[in-house]
Scaffold this active site. Structure first.
Site, PDB file in Angstrom:
ATOM      1  N   CYS B  42      29.481 -38.141  -5.322  1.00  0.00           N
ATOM      2  CA  CYS B  42      28.694 -37.829  -6.067  1.00  0.00           C
ATOM      3  C   CYS B  42      27.600 -38.577  -5.846  1.00  0.00           C
ATOM      4  O   CYS B  42      27.628 -39.818  -5.927  1.00  0.00           O
ATOM      5  CB  CYS B  42      29.897 -38.357  -7.373  1.00  0.00           C
ATOM      6  SG  CYS B  42      28.555 -37.744  -8.857  1.00  0.00           S
ATOM      7  N   TRP B  43      26.455 -37.815  -6.489  1.00  0.00           N
ATOM      8  CA  TRP B  43      24.862 -38.366  -6.043  1.00  0.00           C
ATOM      9  C   TRP B  43      24.780 -38.055  -7.339  1.00  0.00           C
ATOM     10  O   TRP B  43      23.273 -38.764  -7.148  1.00  0.00           O
ATOM     11  CB  TRP B  43      24.080 -37.078  -5.049  1.00  0.00           C
ATOM     12  CG  TRP B  43      23.207 -37.397  -4.515  1.00  0.00           C
ATOM     13  CD1 TRP B  43      22.622 -39.093  -3.980  1.00  0.00           C
ATOM     14  CD2 TRP B  43      22.207 -36.538  -4.119  1.00  0.00           C
ATOM     15  NE1 TRP B  43      21.744 -38.566  -3.321  1.00  0.00           N
ATOM     16  CE2 TRP B  43      21.176 -37.132  -2.733  1.00  0.00           C
ATOM     17  CE3 TRP B  43      21.152 -35.442  -5.081  1.00  0.00           C
ATOM     18  CZ2 TRP B  43      19.642 -37.268  -3.068  1.00  0.00           C
ATOM     19  CZ3 TRP B  43      20.120 -34.670  -4.265  1.00  0.00           C
ATOM     20  CH2 TRP B  43      19.506 -35.984  -3.710  1.00  0.00           C
ATOM     21  N   GLU B  44      25.019 -38.260  -8.000  1.00  0.00           N
ATOM     22  CA  GLU B  44      24.799 -38.759  -9.478  1.00  0.00           C
ATOM     23  C   GLU B  44      23.704 -37.556  -9.710  1.00  0.00           C
ATOM     24  O   GLU B  44      22.289 -37.809 -10.454  1.00  0.00           O
ATOM     25  CB  GLU B  44      23.663 -39.467  -9.865  1.00  0.00           C
ATOM     26  CG  GLU B  44      24.539 -40.943  -9.402  1.00  0.00           C
ATOM     27  CD  GLU B  44      24.008 -42.314  -9.601  1.00  0.00           C
ATOM     28  OE1 GLU B  44      24.770 -43.079  -9.298  1.00  0.00           O
ATOM     29  OE2 GLU B  44      22.502 -42.386  -9.043  1.00  0.00           O
TER      30      GLU B  44
END
Lengths: 614, 154, 260
Positions: B42-44
């Site tokens: 998850c890269w945000e």
């Protein structure tokens, strides 16, 4: 894919096939329609073009804009800037070509609805720095995706392209691609006259600094799985500068951008004792690179080098002095919105640790290495240059065509074109598309044909990881440990550890040498063999398996290139312990490689650098 | 910070599954509601957070380095062309921001096919679509000549 | 067929007292199942803590305002399924919800008030029974094959089963076999008994599996909807920023083709 459904093979025919729907892919799709009014233009993307690629969260600045309309910069100035930052080694013909067109892309973005920050008095775009302008770019990607959707015949989302297909009639000519639908599991065969590769560069080939959940917080998007490199490498396209990996100095943990801070907020760095340190490493750096240290602005890698040396000398952490600037409410807003429109995670890190730059100077860090082609770095495919002025050695017919006929590239895919960023990548997509349409026009009736044998074989190859899992699963009770298959994450962690330890990752302080590289290749070879035994439990894992496959092939290329260049050209990005100095006598050149799939051999050579005469 | 989904807000519509660039938002098998299946990828990027019509998705900073107790929430209002952020520090300190996201109506970008087609000469030139007009300069598209590029060290 | 009470005919082979006991047992199972679920998962404790936190952080909301919020919740969120922003999902839910209400209510009325042929059943009750079961089937199968996220967004096969399907499948089974039974019984078919028992099996699973299915969400969702409205009223808004004070001038595009 569920019970009772059989895996279908679907055929998609097109004239122009754009692989990858990021900035470059959207630019290519748009431009292809302008030149090919009646052509079938297909864009295929493994995610959803609305938010895919490195610009998913938005951008707060466009870092490549000349401003020719206001006499702010000329294209050759940008070329000199990029050449300077990359220690002399960029494709100046390609760089000039992007710089002369990029303003038109940016003006179109504004016309389409991208909010630009403007000076209320002059009406000009607000400059962050000489090349950068500031935007409210949270919806940058949805806006360019809308233009691409309007232009395309069809956009295929959630289909991962795994391999290119070659023409069965004519050697060294591309004919299409294959991939699979990540939702339904159907196998797709794309048949095209011209292919533009606009996929992602390589994140997650080196071990990151955070290894738990924090693995996700890479500087460059985690879904950039090196397909931009693996797809051309597999079919024998020549690659260049794959050793030119980039290391970034950014805010700690969140890798939040520092550009607006340095350029607009005029913040600066200091060591743990509050001292300026960069100038103290001048002599040390001059020992390594000679006169290159005197260039202005200081090349990115050399700034990194001073940073790293200061840390090694025990005077870290290095901090960004923000307390002064943040007292100004406008600058404070810019400082925070800079993250919210581009790297939200940095705002989260600061909120979680109670870091308010008004009262605390935040820490900086250097990242793990990445390999891509659009930033202060330029790894990628070797491409033909613009027809009107490129030297003969750089030109073989169509702009941005690789050494494989009909195979074009744009964005992170293309090597030698540093400092193009989002707008330049979009522009390069446009350049490649026009050339691809001309290529198709010239082709006439002699269209390429895919080979049924080839794609039937690839169908088995593409889905093999799922079969490995289903069959191998019978051996164990449960859990992630199997003696006969590896999960994609396990393969990825091994790859990242190999690259980290042997090819100049963070645990080695970016240092490597021929012995380490040789051992690295041995370990990569064993991982390559283990790739036959990747086990994918479902379609999501199958996507991860192919991302790993692409990352591994790119990593092999990076390692070969790093071994070939016997010098340290970019201290601060990486070091050759056995050749610590910059060597303009032997190595003022590009490195080129070609992978021969049949034999598994890599062939490396040098290529000359042409500079704009000043 | 990886994302998570609030049980009481998610109604299993699938927008987040459609949008996630990392293919990590999926549907939980017990509740038929959304779940982040791979937080370490998850890269945000907050694409899912912004796309959720129920504001059911939120993010919590990566446990590797982000202590608990913070909140960074967003309201993206397409019809108003705005995005609003509320940041809450672990110590309760709060910051709010609002920015524009678009200056034109959604869906109104014309296809290049709606504009006049290029001529045969245009194909042979170096100009791209809408050039040279949209460059807004005098003198046409800049160019180099072949003899301006020389091999060697500079 | 649509105006005759199927349970009256059934009372020839099954005593009304048995039918009535069965219904009471089902109601108890739902109540017990929900209470067990809440206690076991400590969801009430969580919910209470959440409400207290919101109250502590937000501004005071008066009793009158709370009542008006409760009414809005009941009318908009519950009765009109207002929380769904997608029209198709909302319609499918309304069909299923009101269908279930008509079907269950008609069953209870017929079994308790008109259990045998002795007293004539007003036509409205069998009609509501048929209509309700049909509505459940329309909304339910539409949801099952087309709307549910694991099919529409994830590309899963409609025939793949998971734990979350327990509620909707047992509900569909109960309604479908009720219709089949009603039809076969009216025609005097041999398979009437089988169809009836299949209806009973699915109905029992539906009411008995409450601790493991999404049935209890029927009770939780209105509470959550109330809490959501309350958090807007008290200013906490679940930490979300306030809506921007800007005019709605840019439209929005439903660019949601099936994304695969």
């Amino acid at each position: 894919m569920g019970l009772f459904s059989r895996r279908k093979t679907k055929f998609v025919d097109s004239d122009v096939l754009v692989i990858g729907g990021g900035m470059a892919g959207c630019g290519a799709t748009y431009e292809a329609r302008h030149w090919g009014r009646d052509l079938n233009i297909v864009c295929v993307e493994k995610a959803n073009i609305e938010r895919s690629g490195a610009v998913a969260q938005g951008l707060y600045a466009i870092n490549c804009y000349m401003g020719m309309q206001w006499d702010e910069n000329q294209p050759e100035d940008h070329v000199r800037y990029a050449r300077n930052d990359l220690m002399g080694l960029v494709r100046e013909d390609l760089g000039y070509d992007i710089a002369r067109h990029v303003d038109s892309s940016v003006h179109k973005f504004e016309e389409w609805g991208l909010p630009m920050m403007k000076d209320p008095e002059t009406g000009r775009y607000v400059r962050e720095g000489k090349w950068q302008i500031m935007i409210h770019g949270e919806s940058y990607k949805p806006i360019v995706a809308e233009a691409a959707r309007k232009a395309a015949t069809k956009v295929y989302n959630r289909i991962m392209v795994t391999h290119l297909l070659m023409d069965k009639k004519k050697e060294n000519r591309v004919a299409g691609a294959v991939g699979f639908n990540v939702r339904t599991g159907d196998f797709y065969v794309f048949r095209a006259k011209a292919v533009i590769v606009a996929a992602g560069g390589a994140s997650h080939i080196y071990k990151p600094r955070a290894v738990g959940e924090g693995m996700g917080r890479t500087w460059y998007a985690p879904w950039s799985s090196a397909s931009a490199y693996a797809l051309p490498i597999q079919v024998g396209a020549k690659m260049t500068q794959m050793e030119n990996r980039i290391v970034l100095t950014r805010f700690k943990d969140g890798y939040g951008p520092v550009g607006a801070y340095f350029l607009h907020l005029k913040t600066y760095t200091e060591n743990a004792f509050g001292e300026e340190y960069e100038s103290t490493w001048y002599e040390n750096t001059k020992e390594l690179v000679g006169d290159y240290v005197d260039r202005h602005p200081v090349p990115t890698c050399l700034r990194n080098h001073a940073f790293l040396e200061e840390l090694k000398a025990g005077r870290g952490p290095i901090r960004m002095v923000t307390k002064e600037a943040f007292q100004d409410p406008h600058k404070e807003t810019v400082g925070w919105e800079n993250f919210l429109g581009m790297t939200i995670g940095q705002a989260v890190v600061w909120a979680s640790q109670n870091i308010d730059p008004k009262f605390t100077n935040p820490e900086l860090t250097t990242s793990e290495p990445y390999v891509m082609g659009s930033h202060a770095t330029c790894s990628g495919a070797w491409a033909s240059g613009p027809e009107d002025y490129a030297p003969d050695e750089y030109q073989w017919g169509y702009n941005r065509m690789m050494t494989v006929d009909g195979l074009f590239g744009a964005g992170d895919t293309i090597g030698g074109t540093a400092h193009k960023f989002s707008s330049g990548s979009y522009t390069e997509g446009r350049i490649a598309a026009k050339a691809a349409v001309n290529y198709i026009k010239d082709m006439g009736k002699e269209a390429p044909e895919v080979s049924e044998d080839e794609y039937q074989q690839l169908k088995k190859t593409v889905f093999k990881p799922m079969e490995n899992y289903e069959v191998g699963r019978n051996e164990i009770v449960a859990g992630t440990v199997s003696p006969s298959y590896l999960l994609p994450i396990q393969g990825l962690q091994r790859l990242e550890k190999i690259m980290d330890e042997y090819v100049g990752g963070i645990s080695a302080h970016y240092m490597t040498n021929e012995h380490l590289l040789t051992r690295g290749l041995e370990l990569l070879e064993m991982l390559r063999e283990d790739m036959e035994h990747i086990g994918a439990e479902d379609l999501h894992q199958l996507q991860r398996a192919w991302e790993l496959n692409h990352r591994l092939l790119a990593s092999e290329s990076v390692t070969h290139h790093t071994m070939f260049r016997k010098e340290t050209r970019w201290p601060g990005y990486y070091y050759r312990g056995d050749h610590m100095k910059l060597d303009d006598n032997d190595w003022h050149c590009f490195t080129l490689s070609q992978y021969h799939q049949q034999s598994g051999e890599w062939e490396l050579e040098k290529a000359p650098v042409y500079h704009i005469v000043d | 910070m990886p994302t998570f989904v609030y049980m009481t807000r998610c109604d299993g519509c699938g927008h987040c599954v459609d949008i996630c660039p990392s293919d990590i938002m999926h549907i939980d098998k017990t509740y038929r509601r959304a779940v982040n299946i791979e937080p370490n990828m998850c890269w945000e990027c907050y694409s899912c957070v912004k796309a959720c019509p129920q504001n059911a998705i939120d993010a919590r900073g990566y446990a590797d380095f982000a202590p608990l107790g913070h909140s960074v929430r967003v309201l993206r209002e397409e019809e108003k062309g705005t995005i609003s952020w509320k940041i809450k520090f672990r110590n309760g300190h709060e910051k709010n921001f609002e920015s524009p996201i678009r200056t034109t109506k959604w869906g109104t970008i014309p296809s290049p096919a709606d504009l006049p087609p290029p001529s045969e000469e245009d194909f042979k030139s170096q100009e791209l679509a809408h050039e040279p007009d949209v460059l807004n300069i005098d003198g046409g598209l800049p160019a180099l000549t072949r003899d301006q590029l020389k091999k060697g060290v500079v | 067929m649509f105006t005759s009470n199927p349970f009256a005919e059934l009372s020839a082979s099954i005593a009304p007292s048995v039918m009535q006991t069965y219904i009471v047992v089902m109601i108890i199972l739902v109540a017990l199942g929900t209470i067990y679920d809440v206690l076991h998962k400590k969801s009430a404790q969580y919910f209470r803590a959440n409400m207290q936190k919101s109250k502590a952080e937000g501004s005071k909301v008066g009793g009158g305002e709370k009542i008006s919020i409760a009414i809005k919740t009941a009318v908009v969120d519950v009765a009109a399924s207002g929380e769904f922003c997608n029209t198709k999902r909302r319609i499918a839910h309304l069909l299923g919800m009101y269908g279930f209400v008509f079907f269950a209510l008609a069953t209870v009325v017929m079994v308790f008030c008109y259990p045998t042929s002795d007293v004539a059943t007003p036509a409205i009750w069998p009609q509501l029974w048929w209509l309700g079961a049909a509505m459940v089937c329309v909304g339910g199968y539409w949801f099952w094959f087309f709307i549910r996220a694991d099919v529409s967004a994830e590309g899963g096969s409609p025939f793949r089963l998971m734990k979350a399907d327990l509620f909707v499948l047992s509900l569909l089974g109960s309604a479908t076999f009720a219709l089949v039974w009603g039809y076969l019984q009216a025609k005097g078919h041999d398979w009437t008994t089988i169809a009836f028992w299949l209806h009973i099996i699915f109905t029992t699973i539906l009411f008995g599996s409450v601790p493991w299915s999404k049935f209890a969400h029927m009770f939780f969702k209105p509470a959550a909807a109330f809490e959501k409205r309350l958090s807007v009223a008290n200013g906490t808004r679940s930490n979300l920023p306030a809506p921007a004070d800007q005019p709605e001038q840019f439209g929005s595009v439903d660019h949601r083709p099936r994304n695969y």
